[in-house]
Design a protein around this motif. Sequence first.
Motif, PDB file in Angstrom:
ATOM      1  N   TYR A 187       0.819  -1.212   0.000  1.00  0.00           N
ATOM      2  CA  TYR A 187       0.000   0.000   0.000  1.00  0.00           C
ATOM      3  C   TYR A 187       0.854   1.265   0.000  1.00  0.00           C
ATOM      4  CZ  TYR A 187      -4.029  -2.863   1.327  1.00  0.00           C
ATOM      5  OH  TYR A 187      -5.039  -3.792   1.353  1.00  0.00           O
ATOM      6  N   MET A 188       0.344   2.269  -0.685  1.00  0.00           N
ATOM      7  CA  MET A 188       0.858   3.635  -0.525  1.00  0.00           C
ATOM      8  C   MET A 188      -0.151   4.368   0.367  1.00  0.00           C
ATOM      9  SD  MET A 188       3.646   4.480  -2.173  1.00  0.00           S
ATOM     10  CE  MET A 188       3.627   6.267  -2.047  1.00  0.00           C
ATOM     11  N   VAL A 189       0.350   5.211   1.275  1.00  0.00           N
ATOM     12  CA  VAL A 189      -0.561   5.998   2.101  1.00  0.00           C
ATOM     13  C   VAL A 189      -0.119   7.454   2.075  1.00  0.00           C
ATOM     14  CG1 VAL A 189      -1.364   6.450   4.448  1.00  0.00           C
ATOM     15  CG2 VAL A 189      -1.230   4.103   3.629  1.00  0.00           C
ATOM     16  N   ASP A 227      -0.516  -1.282  -5.857  1.00  0.00           N
ATOM     17  CA  ASP A 227      -1.599  -0.922  -6.774  1.00  0.00           C
ATOM     18  C   ASP A 227      -2.760  -0.255  -6.054  1.00  0.00           C
ATOM     19  OD1 ASP A 227      -2.632  -2.981  -5.352  1.00  0.00           O
ATOM     20  OD2 ASP A 227      -3.215  -4.213  -7.078  1.00  0.00           O
ATOM     21  N   GLU A 228      -2.548   0.112  -4.796  1.00  0.00           N
ATOM     22  CA  GLU A 228      -3.654   0.728  -4.067  1.00  0.00           C
ATOM     23  C   GLU A 228      -3.127   1.725  -3.037  1.00  0.00           C
ATOM     24  OE1 GLU A 228      -6.401  -2.057  -2.399  1.00  0.00           O
ATOM     25  OE2 GLU A 228      -7.809  -0.484  -1.812  1.00  0.00           O
ATOM     26  N   ALA A 229      -3.842   2.838  -2.914  1.00  0.00           N
ATOM     27  CA  ALA A 229      -3.412   3.855  -1.963  1.00  0.00           C
ATOM     28  C   ALA A 229      -4.577   4.349  -1.120  1.00  0.00           C
ATOM     29  CB  ALA A 229      -2.797   5.041  -2.709  1.00  0.00           C
ATOM     30  N   TYR A 230      -4.246   4.835   0.050  1.00  0.00           N
ATOM     31  CA  TYR A 230      -5.212   5.518   0.912  1.00  0.00           C
ATOM     32  C   TYR A 230      -4.732   6.936   1.160  1.00  0.00           C
ATOM     33  CZ  TYR A 230      -7.830   1.312   2.025  1.00  0.00           C
ATOM     34  OH  TYR A 230      -8.624   0.214   1.939  1.00  0.00           O
ATOM     35  N   ILE A 231      -5.649   7.873   1.097  1.00  0.00           N
ATOM     36  CA  ILE A 231      -5.327   9.233   1.536  1.00  0.00           C
ATOM     37  C   ILE A 231      -6.076   9.446   2.838  1.00  0.00           C
ATOM     38  CG2 ILE A 231      -5.357  11.684   0.971  1.00  0.00           C
ATOM     39  CD1 ILE A 231      -5.522  10.987  -1.935  1.00  0.00           C
ATOM     40  N   TYR A 232      -5.339   9.722   3.908  1.00  0.00           N
ATOM     41  CA  TYR A 232      -5.961   9.916   5.217  1.00  0.00           C
ATOM     42  C   TYR A 232      -6.085  11.412   5.475  1.00  0.00           C
ATOM     43  CZ  TYR A 232      -6.844   9.216  10.224  1.00  0.00           C
ATOM     44  OH  TYR A 232      -7.395   9.208  11.485  1.00  0.00           O
ATOM     45  N   VAL A 233      -7.274  11.952   5.318  1.00  0.00           N
ATOM     46  CA  VAL A 233      -7.491  13.401   5.446  1.00  0.00           C
ATOM     47  C   VAL A 233      -8.280  13.700   6.708  1.00  0.00           C
ATOM     48  CG1 VAL A 233      -8.161  15.459   4.150  1.00  0.00           C
ATOM     49  CG2 VAL A 233      -8.117  13.253   3.019  1.00  0.00           C
ATOM     50  N   ARG A 234      -7.946  14.793   7.368  1.00  0.00           N
ATOM     51  CA  ARG A 234      -8.738  15.134   8.539  1.00  0.00           C
ATOM     52  C   ARG A 234     -10.138  15.575   8.116  1.00  0.00           C
ATOM     53  NH1 ARG A 234      -6.448  20.334  11.330  1.00  0.00           N
ATOM     54  NH2 ARG A 234      -7.609  19.303  12.946  1.00  0.00           N
ATOM     55  N   ALA A 235     -11.106  15.191   8.923  1.00  0.00           N
ATOM     56  CA  ALA A 235     -12.496  15.508   8.612  1.00  0.00           C
ATOM     57  C   ALA A 235     -12.747  17.011   8.710  1.00  0.00           C
ATOM     58  CB  ALA A 235     -13.429  14.749   9.553  1.00  0.00           C
ATOM     59  N   GLU A 236     -11.839  17.718   9.382  1.00  0.00           N
ATOM     60  CA  GLU A 236     -12.007  19.171   9.514  1.00  0.00           C
ATOM     61  C   GLU A 236     -11.738  19.887   8.187  1.00  0.00           C
ATOM     62  OE1 GLU A 236     -10.396  17.230  11.542  1.00  0.00           O
ATOM     63  OE2 GLU A 236     -10.594  17.834  13.632  1.00  0.00           O
ATOM     64  N   TYR A 237     -11.329  19.144   7.162  1.00  0.00           N
ATOM     65  CA  TYR A 237     -11.008  19.753   5.867  1.00  0.00           C
ATOM     66  C   TYR A 237     -12.023  19.335   4.803  1.00  0.00           C
ATOM     67  CZ  TYR A 237      -6.254  21.074   7.448  1.00  0.00           C
ATOM     68  OH  TYR A 237      -5.181  21.634   8.095  1.00  0.00           O
ATOM     69  N   LYS A 313       0.451  -5.572   5.594  1.00  0.00           N
ATOM     70  CA  LYS A 313       1.171  -5.563   4.315  1.00  0.00           C
ATOM     71  C   LYS A 313       2.200  -4.428   4.282  1.00  0.00           C
ATOM     72  CE  LYS A 313      -1.538  -8.730   2.585  1.00  0.00           C
ATOM     73  NZ  LYS A 313      -1.011 -10.091   2.464  1.00  0.00           N
ATOM     74  N   PRO A 314       3.251  -4.586   3.493  1.00  0.00           N
ATOM     75  CA  PRO A 314       4.241  -3.499   3.381  1.00  0.00           C
ATOM     76  C   PRO A 314       3.569  -2.205   2.930  1.00  0.00           C
ATOM     77  CG  PRO A 314       5.037  -5.475   2.296  1.00  0.00           C
ATOM     78  CD  PRO A 314       3.616  -5.746   2.677  1.00  0.00           C
ATOM     79  N   THR A 315       3.879  -1.123   3.619  1.00  0.00           N
ATOM     80  CA  THR A 315       3.189   0.136   3.372  1.00  0.00           C
ATOM     81  C   THR A 315       4.173   1.290   3.396  1.00  0.00           C
ATOM     82  OG1 THR A 315       1.235  -0.754   4.473  1.00  0.00           O
ATOM     83  CG2 THR A 315       1.331   1.625   4.228  1.00  0.00           C
ATOM     84  N   CYS A 316       3.989   2.210   2.469  1.00  0.00           N
ATOM     85  CA  CYS A 316       4.849   3.384   2.447  1.00  0.00           C
ATOM     86  C   CYS A 316       3.988   4.611   2.730  1.00  0.00           C
ATOM     87  CB  CYS A 316       5.506   3.494   1.079  1.00  0.00           C
ATOM     88  SG  CYS A 316       6.433   4.985   0.895  1.00  0.00           S
TER      89      CYS A 316
END
Lengths: 594, 163
Positions: A187-189, A227-237, A313-316
């Motif tokens: 995963y990419m994060v 092949d998959e990424a997550y963007i972790y965004v604060r809900a305040e945005y 899983k390995p994650t960056c």
Amino acid sequence: MYEKHILICAGTGCISSGALDVEEALIEELKKHNLQDKVRIIMSGCHGFCEKGPLFIVYPEDIFYCEVTAEDMPELVEEYLVKGNIVERLLYKDPTTDKRVISHEEIPFYSKQMRLVLRNCGVIDPENIDEYIIRGGYSGMKKALEMEPIEVVNAVKSSGLRGRGGAGFPTGMKWEFAYRSQNDKKYMVCNADEGDPGAFMDRSVLEGDPHAVLEGLVIGGRAIGSDEAYIYVRAEYPLAIKRLRTAIAQAEEYGLLGKNIFNSGIDFKINIKEGAGAFVCGEETALLASIEGERGLPRPRPPFPAVKGLWGKPTCINNVETLANVPLILRKGADWYSSIGTEGSKGTKIFALTGKINNTGLCEVPMGISLREIVYDIGGGIRNGKKYKAVQIGGPSGGCIPEELLDLPIDFDSLTAKGAMMGSGGMVVMDEETCMVDLARYFLSFTQNESCGKCTPCREGTKRMLEILLRITQGKGEPEDIPRLEKLAVSVKDSSLCGLGQTAPNPVLTTLRYFRDEYEAHIFDRRCPAGQCKDLLTYYIDAELCIGCRACIKACPAEAITGEKKEPHVIDEAKCISCGACFDKCKKDAVKTK
Amino acid sequence: MCECHETAAKVEESFEYDRLESLLQGFLGKKGAMVPILQAIQSEFGYLPRPAMEYTAKRLRIPVSRIFGVATFYAQFHLHPRGKYIVRVCRGTACHVRGVSKVADRMQELLGVGVGQTTEDLKFTYEEVACIGACGLAPVMMINDKTYGKLTTDKVKGILKDY
Ligand SMILES: Cc1cc2nc3c(=O)[nH]c(=O)nc-3n(C[C@H](O)[C@H](O)[C@H](O)COP(=O)(O)O)c2cc1C
Ligand code: FES
């Protein structure tokens, strides 16, 4: 065909200053003059100069109007768009020369900057992928997809890019660890939690140029084999989240995300996760726990996320600004990139310049620039002619830089050497009226509150430190409190589990290092030199200066001030609650503290 | 009993399990869904009613304590009903340095409630947050989605009048 393009800044700052009302009024006026087909309105991302918002820029002439209001629209449309006369009074006025300037390039706030990551912010419509593509967008990704993964890793490695999320870890090296981890799923994060109070760089990039972050993620995915990424965004945005969703949908439609990108046989999917309001979730292991839907508690490393991350899983994990740098490196080459900045810190850094400074806003500067240049040239100096005291850099994990270090070059290593740290890029400027003990107390109450409670040194240590600081600001400090603080600070730093606790004592340590005399004044003389600590203040009115205007009497919520019109007023100490309302209100500076 | 307890009692007595069930349908079987589920419940009911957490625990086959643990960990979640207007005063660094504490004190005085509390008529909830991201305009507060910048103690009253 449009004859003119008008960019109205729709960043959070300008929206709160009324940008949407300006848009509405402009549409109305254009209709009145039948210009709606000739003038295109673009609601852009943040231009950075929040202080002077709402900003209103007309192209192709590049005319920079600032602090415009809805009421200015009839005049602006009539005079400028119809008759072609520049509306002088809405141009930026250079405070040093008092001259009006036309183009933003002539404004010192912009001319000293080097806007690479922010190149598109405020220039393109962030909700239109074509504008990103026209300006070279997604060409770095195309290149990366044609390269071997290890070549991509090496390009980023030799560019010298270091993580912008705080610690400054070399990005290429992080990618290589994840690349070398063997697994069928990786995963990419993207860390878009931006928890540092007083910082809004990542928010502005997400709102103003969301595709740059998506492109960075795909390139990272290519490098590490994910092949998959997550963007972790604060809900305040909420605005950032909306723009990201739009950007992802557009990129998928264009085949730039999803299955078989550019016919390369490579797939890439990007998901958005909303944070739920916890500072510690910016820490990478806590962030992963939070994506998994649990409490955001950090865990010890190793194993590092590059080996065992999201769902094992390995994650960056990379920061928003880090990722926004990546497309440029691929497009223009690692050599070009590494020619900018200093030996150990390459490229540029975005800072959120706030506090007691004239030009608050966002600025992007090459690494190695001096603090003095940022504060005085870009920032326009201290507000209201007051004296510089310190810059707090790096947020709750950072430290304060005093006047004698104003010529310090801003890069990762110089800052760390002085006890501060780059952090995310919040830069809060303080003047003589900021109490440094109170500031240390402020940060500690923040970190103490945000401590997740998992490890004892951070949970208990920060609490004890906060108690001591509170006592000092209340005038109940004891002579042994300074050594006590120092001892506790070192233990908390050395023994906490995660970066939150390990860096929480920094604001205390740097203020003790550079502003020890203020601590001593509180403890030994029961005095707050900056006049901020309520319990150490008594307000009084200087009869010589008071003109008897009654403004303070009206402002006082405790009815503690009496006096006849045109006669000097007096404060009844017994009734005064030290709220300072009279102090703020008095135009003659007749309200004093002792 | 104050009104907020009454509202809670009303919601919880006749809790609409159907509404919750149809909401949960979208998440069952997905990994990492706990936070999004709680976010969805909160946006549906305005807060996290106790029956909702208990029911969700059953549906997810996990102890309710785990849900409670997550719900109390994040600042965003609320276990009690909130006011119609949420006043959020920024306590971030930029706002702190530009004197937001005085504004915060005045606001609490005017509303007559402290941090995290709701006025008796359920009109306002007063909260403090760590940064709104409009630091250039410090001191800043939000009332629902509207941001107010460059605040002073005497602007506050006028702003509240609009609500
Ligand atoms: C308490 C704490 C809070 C953090 N908050 C953030 C944050 O808000 N944004 C961020 O990008 N990194 C944050 N970090 C740093 C991350 O752990 C991580 O180092 C970073 O996201 C890695 O990205 P980079 O290598 O691109 O900098 C935080 C670290 C700690 C210890
Ligand atoms: S510190 Fe108040 S808006 Fe950022």
